[in-house]
Design a protein around this motif. Structure first.
Motif, PDB file in Angstrom:
ATOM      1  N   ALA A  22       0.834  -1.210   0.000  1.00 22.04           N
ATOM      2  CA  ALA A  22       0.000   0.000   0.000  1.00 22.04           C
ATOM      3  C   ALA A  22       0.869   1.261   0.000  1.00 22.04           C
ATOM      4  CB  ALA A  22      -0.936   0.000   1.208  1.00 22.04           C
ATOM      5  N   ILE A  23       1.923   1.271   0.812  1.00 22.25           N
ATOM      6  CA  ILE A  23       2.816   2.447   0.860  1.00 22.25           C
ATOM      7  C   ILE A  23       3.417   2.692  -0.523  1.00 22.25           C
ATOM      8  CG2 ILE A  23       4.995   3.359   1.783  1.00 22.25           C
ATOM      9  CD1 ILE A  23       4.323   1.703   4.383  1.00 22.25           C
ATOM     10  N   ASN A  24       3.859   1.613  -1.183  1.00 20.70           N
ATOM     11  CA  ASN A  24       4.482   1.746  -2.509  1.00 20.70           C
ATOM     12  C   ASN A  24       3.493   2.153  -3.592  1.00 20.70           C
ATOM     13  OD1 ASN A  24       7.220   1.200  -1.936  1.00 20.70           O
ATOM     14  ND2 ASN A  24       6.741  -0.956  -1.696  1.00 20.70           N
ATOM     15  N   GLY A  28      -2.146   5.786  -4.751  1.00 24.78           N
ATOM     16  CA  GLY A  28      -3.347   5.375  -4.054  1.00 24.78           C
ATOM     17  C   GLY A  28      -3.665   6.196  -2.812  1.00 24.78           C
ATOM     18  N   TRP A  29      -2.640   6.881  -2.241  1.00 26.52           N
ATOM     19  CA  TRP A  29      -2.886   7.628  -1.003  1.00 26.52           C
ATOM     20  C   TRP A  29      -2.382   9.076  -1.002  1.00 26.52           C
ATOM     21  CZ3 TRP A  29       1.473   9.281   1.604  1.00 26.52           C
ATOM     22  CH2 TRP A  29       2.677   8.588   1.344  1.00 26.52           C
ATOM     23  N   TRP A  30      -1.464   9.428  -1.903  1.00 31.54           N
ATOM     24  CA  TRP A  30      -0.936  10.805  -1.911  1.00 31.54           C
ATOM     25  C   TRP A  30      -1.556  11.534  -3.095  1.00 31.54           C
ATOM     26  CZ3 TRP A  30       5.062  12.118  -2.101  1.00 31.54           C
ATOM     27  CH2 TRP A  30       5.265  13.415  -1.618  1.00 31.54           C
ATOM     28  N   GLY A 140      -8.629  -0.642   1.007  1.00 30.07           N
ATOM     29  CA  GLY A 140      -8.242  -0.787  -0.389  1.00 30.07           C
ATOM     30  C   GLY A 140      -8.401   0.499  -1.176  1.00 30.07           C
ATOM     31  N   LYS A 141      -8.836   1.578  -0.510  1.00 33.31           N
ATOM     32  CA  LYS A 141      -9.021   2.852  -1.196  1.00 33.31           C
ATOM     33  C   LYS A 141      -8.574   4.008  -0.307  1.00 33.31           C
ATOM     34  CE  LYS A 141     -12.685   5.259  -3.815  1.00 33.31           C
ATOM     35  NZ  LYS A 141     -11.696   5.897  -4.674  1.00 33.31           N
ATOM     36  N   GLY A 142      -7.712   4.866  -0.864  1.00 36.69           N
ATOM     37  CA  GLY A 142      -7.279   6.043  -0.119  1.00 36.69           C
ATOM     38  C   GLY A 142      -8.377   7.084  -0.127  1.00 36.69           C
ATOM     39  N   VAL A 143      -8.238   8.117   0.701  1.00 29.15           N
ATOM     40  CA  VAL A 143      -9.230   9.191   0.728  1.00 29.15           C
ATOM     41  C   VAL A 143      -8.558  10.511   0.370  1.00 29.15           C
ATOM     42  CG1 VAL A 143     -10.817   8.100   2.345  1.00 29.15           C
ATOM     43  CG2 VAL A 143      -8.941   9.474   3.236  1.00 29.15           C
ATOM     44  N   ASN A 144      -9.319  11.388  -0.270  1.00 24.88           N
ATOM     45  CA  ASN A 144      -8.780  12.696  -0.626  1.00 24.88           C
ATOM     46  C   ASN A 144      -8.868  13.608   0.597  1.00 24.88           C
ATOM     47  OD1 ASN A 144      -8.073  15.148  -1.631  1.00 24.88           O
ATOM     48  ND2 ASN A 144      -9.482  15.127  -3.359  1.00 24.88           N
ATOM     49  N   VAL A 145      -7.736  13.844   1.215  1.00 27.99           N
ATOM     50  CA  VAL A 145      -7.718  14.635   2.442  1.00 27.99           C
ATOM     51  C   VAL A 145      -7.612  16.136   2.170  1.00 27.99           C
ATOM     52  CG1 VAL A 145      -6.782  12.766   3.845  1.00 27.99           C
ATOM     53  CG2 VAL A 145      -5.211  14.351   2.720  1.00 27.99           C
ATOM     54  N   PHE A 146      -7.395  16.499   0.912  1.00 28.87           N
ATOM     55  CA  PHE A 146      -7.262  17.915   0.578  1.00 28.87           C
ATOM     56  C   PHE A 146      -8.515  18.459  -0.126  1.00 28.87           C
ATOM     57  CE2 PHE A 146      -2.660  16.522   0.138  1.00 28.87           C
ATOM     58  CZ  PHE A 146      -2.385  16.826   1.452  1.00 28.87           C
ATOM     59  N   GLY A 147      -9.554  17.614  -0.219  1.00 29.36           N
ATOM     60  CA  GLY A 147     -10.772  17.995  -0.928  1.00 29.36           C
ATOM     61  C   GLY A 147     -11.365  19.240  -0.372  1.00 29.36           C
TER      62      GLY A 147
END
Length: 147
Positions: A22-24, A28-30, A140-147
């Motif tokens: 997941a980090i790699n 998916g997260w950044w 299994g899904k990142g979230v948009n934290v800057f939305g």
């Protein structure tokens, strides 16, 4: 003497391998525009939010399911006076097992309170790691934290 580099930790029920993968999966997260490969030793990738942030990361250490280290080889943060504050800093993910759970300790070595961007950058990392990466690992899904 204790360092004042930015650091945060998350704990999940997933395996070390799932966490490592997941980090790699940086895309998916950044959130932002990411170019280049994010999972092999010595590869470089850039992250940008046009007009706000640009950084180029080189993967300088990668130990499967244990540790990932990115060196920031170039950066331009448009919202601070010293736009290259991140250049020369390092980002490290340390994966370990704690009480049958998997712990991720994230640190941005060199991101210190003396930096003009420390407040904004540490706040962004906190959201990215504790919310988006946590969500990617656990759902299994990142979230948009800057939305």
């Amino acid at each position: 003497m204790a360092t004042s580099n930015y650091s945060t930790t998350i704990l999940v029920d997933n395996s070390k391998e799932e966490v490592f993968n997941a980090i790699n999966n940086v895309r998916g997260w950044w959130q932002g525009e990411i170019e280049g490969s994010t999972e092999k030793l010595n590869e470089e990738f850039s992250y940008s939010v046009p007009g706000i942030h640009f950084s180029k990361q080189k993967i300088v250490e990668i130990i499967p399911n244990e540790r990932i280290l990115w060196g920031i080889i170039d950066s331009k943060l448009s919202f601070v006076k010293d736009q290259s504050e991140w250049t020369g800093t390092k980002i490290v993910f340390e994966i370990s097992e704690v009480n049958n759970k998997t712990q991720v300790r994230f640190s941005h070595l060199g991101l210190v309170p003396e930096f003009e961007c420390y407040g904004d950058c540490s706040n962004a990392w906190k959201k990215l790691i504790e919310e988006s990466l946590f969500s990617l690992i656990t759902t299994g899904k990142g979230v948009n934290v800057f939305g």
